[in-house]
Enzyme design. Sequence first.
Site, PDB file in Angstrom:
ATOM      1  N   HIS A   1       3.736  -0.880   3.771  1.00 41.03           N
ATOM      2  CA  HIS A   1       3.001   0.371   3.517  1.00 41.03           C
ATOM      3  C   HIS A   1       4.054   1.468   3.327  1.00 41.03           C
ATOM      4  O   HIS A   1       4.779   1.796   4.266  1.00 41.03           O
ATOM      5  CB  HIS A   1       2.094   0.684   4.723  1.00 41.03           C
ATOM      6  CG  HIS A   1       1.318   1.959   4.591  1.00 41.03           C
ATOM      7  ND1 HIS A   1       0.121   2.046   3.921  1.00 41.03           N
ATOM      8  CD2 HIS A   1       1.565   3.209   5.055  1.00 41.03           C
ATOM      9  CE1 HIS A   1      -0.345   3.285   3.983  1.00 41.03           C
ATOM     10  NE2 HIS A   1       0.516   4.019   4.665  1.00 41.03           N
TER      11      HIS A   1
ATOM     12  N   GLU B   1       1.157   5.564   0.695  1.00 42.50           N
ATOM     13  CA  GLU B   1       0.545   6.722   1.354  1.00 42.50           C
ATOM     14  C   GLU B   1       0.949   8.024   0.649  1.00 42.50           C
ATOM     15  O   GLU B   1       2.105   8.223   0.314  1.00 42.50           O
ATOM     16  CB  GLU B   1       0.994   6.757   2.820  1.00 42.50           C
ATOM     17  CG  GLU B   1       0.314   7.846   3.617  1.00 42.50           C
ATOM     18  CD  GLU B   1       0.604   7.717   5.105  1.00 42.50           C
ATOM     19  OE1 GLU B   1       0.411   6.612   5.674  1.00 42.50           O
ATOM     20  OE2 GLU B   1       1.037   8.724   5.690  1.00 42.50           O
TER      21      GLU B   1
ATOM     22  N   PHE C   1      11.554  14.643  10.701  1.00 40.22           N
ATOM     23  CA  PHE C   1      10.404  13.747  10.884  1.00 40.22           C
ATOM     24  C   PHE C   1      10.630  12.802  12.061  1.00 40.22           C
ATOM     25  O   PHE C   1       9.755  12.572  12.881  1.00 40.22           O
ATOM     26  CB  PHE C   1      10.201  12.866   9.642  1.00 40.22           C
ATOM     27  CG  PHE C   1       9.543  13.556   8.477  1.00 40.22           C
ATOM     28  CD1 PHE C   1       9.021  14.824   8.588  1.00 40.22           C
ATOM     29  CD2 PHE C   1       9.442  12.897   7.256  1.00 40.22           C
ATOM     30  CE1 PHE C   1       8.415  15.455   7.502  1.00 40.22           C
ATOM     31  CE2 PHE C   1       8.842  13.503   6.168  1.00 40.22           C
ATOM     32  CZ  PHE C   1       8.337  14.782   6.290  1.00 40.22           C
TER      33      PHE C   1
ATOM     34  N   ASP D   1      -2.761  14.924  15.769  1.00 37.20           N
ATOM     35  CA  ASP D   1      -2.069  15.827  16.699  1.00 37.20           C
ATOM     36  C   ASP D   1      -2.643  17.217  16.511  1.00 37.20           C
ATOM     37  O   ASP D   1      -2.924  17.630  15.390  1.00 37.20           O
ATOM     38  CB  ASP D   1      -0.559  15.864  16.389  1.00 37.20           C
ATOM     39  CG  ASP D   1       0.096  14.537  16.711  1.00 37.20           C
ATOM     40  OD1 ASP D   1      -0.078  14.058  17.841  1.00 37.20           O
ATOM     41  OD2 ASP D   1       0.771  13.985  15.826  1.00 37.20           O
TER      42      ASP D   1
ATOM     43  N   SER E   1       0.857  -1.186   0.000  1.00 37.69           N
ATOM     44  CA  SER E   1       0.000   0.000   0.000  1.00 37.69           C
ATOM     45  C   SER E   1       0.892   1.234   0.000  1.00 37.69           C
ATOM     46  O   SER E   1       2.066   1.168   0.359  1.00 37.69           O
ATOM     47  CB  SER E   1      -0.961  -0.012   1.197  1.00 37.69           C
ATOM     48  OG  SER E   1      -0.271  -0.257   2.394  1.00 37.69           O
TER      49      SER E   1
END
Length: 280
Positions: A261, A12, A211, A103, A10
């Site tokens: 993913h 994103e 990140f 968040d 998958s």
Amino acid sequence: MTQTTPPALSLEFFPPRDIAAQERLVRAAKQLLAMQPKYVSVTFGAGGSTREGTADTVRTLSNLGCDAAPHLSCIGATRDQLREILARYRAEGIKRVVALRGDLPSGMGGDAGELRYASDLVRFIREETGDWFHIEVAAYPEMHPQAVSPTVDLDHFVTKVQAGANAAITQYFFNADAYFDFVDRARARGVTVPIVPGIMPITNYSQLSRFSEMCGAELPRWIRLRLAEFGDDKASIRAFGAEVVTELCQTLLDNGAPGLHFYTLNQGDATLSIWKNLDL
Ligand code: FAD
């Protein structure tokens, strides 16, 4: 354990901010269709800041022939807002969502919304829409940064799955043992749903550092040192990154991970080169 069924892949994406970014997204998505992803997902800015962007991008990707799943976060939202958005997705025939707490962006004060945790959102989605949606939730092999301990964080993950999640996607990591340890502990607690590792391709050292700092994913010292040494040499960073992440993916798949993913960051090349290296 060796893989018996083909791993479910998958991808994103995030909602593009302008026309040029939209064109880049479409180009990357078309390029990545070669991977035949099981589904693609589109992130959601907490507090509804990209709610329309998420829905629009889901539509764009659906039009390319992808099974596209919106991310949905409950922080800063009312039950009515969530109900409305779920109804809209349902009316559009969307059958899969990634359910998150999210968040609070800075400046939103203390308005955390009516549902507190992702488990509350999963429960709400089930109450409102029954089994219509396939629900993915987030998992943190290296612990969520706000959790008090790995065990307490796992307790909350188990609650979230028991609330009605069908599968989980992990935060990215570069240490395969963290993933296998998490899966073992979740299985020991009776969690049977697939836990798919989230994979972050390495293309940009400063972005990755930022990140990782924010989301509590460990960037191992040896990787950090190698990346720092490459300086502005983007080609070397990409080549090294592809090698490291391919090896991680291979280890994960060879030892039973049900899929991968990819956090594509709306770029095609890095994810595609890892996939080609894996020779699936
Ligand atoms: P939760 O599962 O609710 O957990 C959050 C924290 O609360 C954890 O520390 C947990 O241990 C704790 N907790 C849970 N339940 C309880 C309880 N009952 N009592 C006390 N503590 C509790 N963010 C976005 O804004 N948009 C996105 O599109 C997005 N996509 C993501 C996709 C993936 C695959 C992942 C891994 C993360 C994504 N995030 C996204 C980031 C995510 O929103 C943040 O990590 C957020 O801080 C936690 O969300 P969660 O759904 O994991 O929350």
